[in-house]
Every structure is written in C-alpha cells, then in structure tokens.
Design a protein around this motif. Structure first.
Motif, mmCIF file in Angstrom:
data_model
loop_
_atom_site.group_PDB
_atom_site.id
_atom_site.type_symbol
_atom_site.label_atom_id
_atom_site.label_comp_id
_atom_site.label_asym_id
_atom_site.label_seq_id
_atom_site.Cartn_x
_atom_site.Cartn_y
_atom_site.Cartn_z
ATOM 1 N N ASN A 1 0.827 -1.209 0.000
ATOM 2 C CA ASN A 1 0.000 0.000 0.000
ATOM 3 C C ASN A 1 0.859 1.256 0.000
ATOM 4 O O ASN A 1 0.568 2.225 -0.715
ATOM 5 N N ASP A 2 1.913 1.252 0.808
ATOM 6 C CA ASP A 2 2.810 2.401 0.834
ATOM 7 C C ASP A 2 3.483 2.591 -0.521
ATOM 8 O O ASP A 2 3.629 3.718 -1.016
ATOM 9 N N ALA A 3 3.919 1.490 -1.121
ATOM 10 C CA ALA A 3 4.592 1.581 -2.417
ATOM 11 C C ALA A 3 3.669 2.172 -3.477
ATOM 12 O O ALA A 3 4.083 3.031 -4.276
ATOM 13 N N GLN A 4 2.426 1.735 -3.496
ATOM 14 C CA GLN A 4 1.494 2.238 -4.497
ATOM 15 C C GLN A 4 1.144 3.704 -4.258
ATOM 16 O O GLN A 4 0.872 4.448 -5.213
ATOM 17 N N GLU A 5 1.175 4.146 -2.995
ATOM 18 C CA GLU A 5 0.960 5.563 -2.717
ATOM 19 C C GLU A 5 2.120 6.394 -3.246
ATOM 20 O O GLU A 5 1.914 7.479 -3.803
ATOM 21 N N THR A 6 3.341 5.888 -3.117
ATOM 22 C CA THR A 6 4.487 6.596 -3.683
ATOM 23 C C THR A 6 4.372 6.660 -5.201
ATOM 24 O O THR A 6 4.636 7.706 -5.810
ATOM 25 N N VAL A 7 3.982 5.562 -5.823
ATOM 26 C CA VAL A 7 3.765 5.548 -7.274
ATOM 27 C C VAL A 7 2.733 6.604 -7.664
ATOM 28 O O VAL A 7 2.916 7.358 -8.638
ATOM 29 N N ARG A 8 1.654 6.674 -6.904
ATOM 30 C CA ARG A 8 0.601 7.656 -7.212
ATOM 31 C C ARG A 8 1.145 9.083 -7.155
ATOM 32 O O ARG A 8 0.866 9.911 -8.037
ATOM 33 N N LEU A 9 1.943 9.373 -6.135
ATOM 34 C CA LEU A 9 2.488 10.721 -5.975
ATOM 35 C C LEU A 9 3.442 11.077 -7.114
ATOM 36 O O LEU A 9 3.426 12.205 -7.625
ATOM 37 N N VAL A 10 4.267 10.119 -7.516
ATOM 38 C CA VAL A 10 5.204 10.360 -8.616
ATOM 39 C C VAL A 10 4.446 10.582 -9.922
ATOM 40 O O VAL A 10 4.747 11.515 -10.687
ATOM 41 N N GLU A 11 3.465 9.743 -10.185
ATOM 42 C CA GLU A 11 2.684 9.880 -11.419
ATOM 43 C C GLU A 11 1.864 11.171 -11.401
ATOM 44 O O GLU A 11 1.674 11.801 -12.451
ATOM 45 N N GLU A 12 1.382 11.556 -10.240
ATOM 46 C CA GLU A 12 0.648 12.818 -10.112
ATOM 47 C C GLU A 12 1.540 14.005 -10.459
ATOM 48 O O GLU A 12 1.056 15.043 -10.931
ATOM 49 N N ALA A 13 2.858 13.834 -10.216
ATOM 50 C CA ALA A 13 3.824 14.880 -10.577
ATOM 51 C C ALA A 13 4.177 14.844 -12.059
ATOM 52 O O ALA A 13 4.995 15.652 -12.517
ATOM 53 N N GLY A 14 3.578 13.896 -12.800
ATOM 54 C CA GLY A 14 3.782 13.836 -14.237
ATOM 55 C C GLY A 14 4.969 13.017 -14.687
ATOM 56 O O GLY A 14 5.396 13.099 -15.843
ATOM 57 N N ARG A 15 5.507 12.176 -13.783
ATOM 58 C CA ARG A 15 6.680 11.379 -14.115
ATOM 59 C C ARG A 15 6.358 9.891 -14.063
ATOM 60 O O ARG A 15 5.364 9.469 -13.466
ATOM 61 N N LYS A 16 7.206 9.088 -14.688
ATOM 62 C CA LYS A 16 7.041 7.639 -14.705
ATOM 63 C C LYS A 16 7.467 7.058 -13.365
ATOM 64 O O LYS A 16 8.500 7.446 -12.804
ATOM 65 N N ALA A 17 6.695 6.096 -12.869
ATOM 66 C CA ALA A 17 6.998 5.439 -11.594
ATOM 67 C C ALA A 17 6.878 3.934 -11.743
ATOM 68 O O ALA A 17 5.903 3.439 -12.312
ATOM 69 N N ILE A 18 7.866 3.212 -11.245
ATOM 70 C CA ILE A 18 7.853 1.754 -11.226
ATOM 71 C C ILE A 18 8.157 1.306 -9.804
ATOM 72 O O ILE A 18 9.114 1.791 -9.183
#
Length: 292
Positions: free
Chosen positions: A85-102
């Motif tokens: 859950n924490d990892a997916q929240e970080t992914v969401r924040l990165v993608e919200e900033a307009g960048r690719k997240a894996i």
C-alpha cells in the motif's frame, strides 16, 4: 513567497501519540502523519530527464526522495520490501507529478535481485543516472547478549551488502554526470549501544562512500552520502520501544524529529548539476547534533 516559520514549531514536537507497529511499519499508520512534501515541495527542473532508482522508496525518507525527484523532473523506480500500500501511494504521488513510476518488490539482501533492479531501471526507465541506497534494517536491544548472529547478519546484508551489490551493478551502466547517494546516519558518529548493529553498518556506509568516490570519479560519477539524525518514519514505531518513540527527537537542538521532506532536498542537491563539485562527502541533517 513562502512564510518564514520557526523551525522548532514547524512540525509536531514530542510527546508523539504513535502506537507500536509491526516491522517494517506503514506510513499510513503514522501518528502524527509524516510530511513527504505532498503539499509543500515545488520543483524547478533540477533533474529534468534523469532516471533514478531509490531503495526503500515506499515510505519515509525514500518516499520523500521519490516525490522531490519527480517534481524536479526525474522518472523513478522504487524498490521496497513488502509494504504494498505504501509503495502504491508513492507511485501515485510520482505519477501525479507527471513522471514515470515503477515499484519493484523484493529483498535487497539477495544479490541477484539487486542486479535485476539495475537492469529493470535501464530497461524500463531508459537508463540510470541516479542511484539512492536508502533502504535499511534496524532493531533495538538493551544488550549485545540479545543481538542474535542472524539479526546481525541481516542488518549488514540489508544496509551494507545491498549497497555493494547495487553499486557494483550500477557503475558499468551509469554515464559521466551520474550520481550515487547513500544514506548513512548520525549513528555512524554518535552510536547508541541499543543500535549496535545498525550503527556499525552506518559507519561502514560512510567509509564505503568515501572510498568508492575516489574510484567512481574516474568515470565522471559522483558518490556522496547523507547522514540524517532522528527522522519521523515507519522504522521508528516498528523497531523502538514505545516510550522512546514518544520522546523521539527531543534531544535535537530543534527539540523534535525531522520530517522526511526536511531530508530529501539534500538528495536533490547531490543528484543535480548544482552539486557538480561535491563528491566523497557526508552531509549531516541532524537538527543541530554534530557529526565528526
């Protein structure tokens, strides 16, 4: 223009009302909530087009680094142990900033997994310009007699061996101008006996950083480390006695623990062109406690 604030009162001070958590802990269950820069950090393109791999990127300092890097223009691969859950929240924040997240789950004690992380960054991000060795394991013990050989080994494999595995795999694929940033700690310089194994690994990281910097600069790659003091992350309530958690950070000059976002901008500096003349250095972010 940002309003100036008294740094002693900018964030909550002890006593904290955090209840214990099972290791490795969850950001979502922190009380008070940790600040990773969700509403406060605004980028300015310092890392535009860069590709970064961050271990322990699901929560705490790692999440703050991922978010600040993304808002500075970097794509990010985060490695994490188990907190989905924490990892997916970080992914969401990165993608919200307009960048690719894996997000890649796995145990960095395994050399093959570390090698795969580097390859996946190259394949899926299109290269690797920044490696942040941030993930760590720690436990508190009142006596060395309570510290098992298995736990001592796990601490070194997570904190030191993984850094070695990742740096060894990363250097051949990194280009001139790239940056490696390791997370050491004030514990490397002012070790607490209750964190005997952890403190020893953090001292090793500081030494490793200075030595590797001399080799890596021959390829045009800078290697530095950041040494935080007390920081409000899930590692604290999941590894420390409840009474110590309540007063965590009150011995700093600011009288409180740092929030993750107060650490991450140093990583931005060291990863960016603005840090081009900085290598082999340890940056203390300790709330006023000295590192030697």
């Amino acid at each position: 223009m940002q309003t100036l604030q008294d740094p002693r009162q900018q964030y909550p001070v002890p006593p904290y009302d955090q209840s214990p958590q099972p290791h490795p802990g969850s950001d979502q269950k922190m009380s008070p909530q940790a600040d990773h820069g969700e509403t406060s950090y605004q980028g300015s393109g310092k890392l535009s087009g860069r590709k970064a791999l961050i271990t322990g990127g699901d929560s705490g300092i790692g999440r703050a680094i991922a978010l600040t890097f993304a808002r500075e223009g970097a794509d990010v691969l985060i490695a994490y142990l188990s907190e989905e859950n924490d990892a997916q929240e970080t992914v969401r924040l990165v993608e919200e900033a307009g960048r690719k997240a894996i997000a890649v789950r796995g145990d960095i004690q395994d050399e093959a997994h570390c090698q795969q992380l580097i390859q996946q960054a190259v394949d899926d991000l299109g290269g690797l310009d920044i490696l942040v060795n941030n993930a760590a394991f720690q436990m508190n013990h009142d006596s060395i007699a309570e510290l098992s050989s298995e736990e001592f080994d796990r601490t070194f494999r997570t904190n030191v061996y993984a850094m070695f595995y990742l740096c060894k795999a990363a250097l051949p694929v990194m280009k001139p101008g790239s940056s490696i940033i390791n997370t050491t700690s004030i514990q490397a310089y002012q070790p607490e006996p209750t964190l005997l194994a952890y403190a020893a690994t953090k001292a090793a990281i500081a030494n490793f950083t200075k030595a590797l910097a001399k080799e890596a600069i021959e390829k045009g790659i800078r290697v530095n480390a950041v040494a935080p003091g007390p920081v409000w992350t899930p590692l604290i309530p999941s590894t420390m006695p409840e009474e110590k958690v309540k007063s965590f950070g009150e011995d700093s000059l600011l009288g409180r623990a740092a929030q993750p976002i107060e650490i991450a901008p140093i990583f931005v500096l060291l990863a960016s062109q603005e840090g081009s003349y900085i290598t082999g250095m340890i940056y203390g972010v300790t709330g006023g406690r000295p590192i030697a």
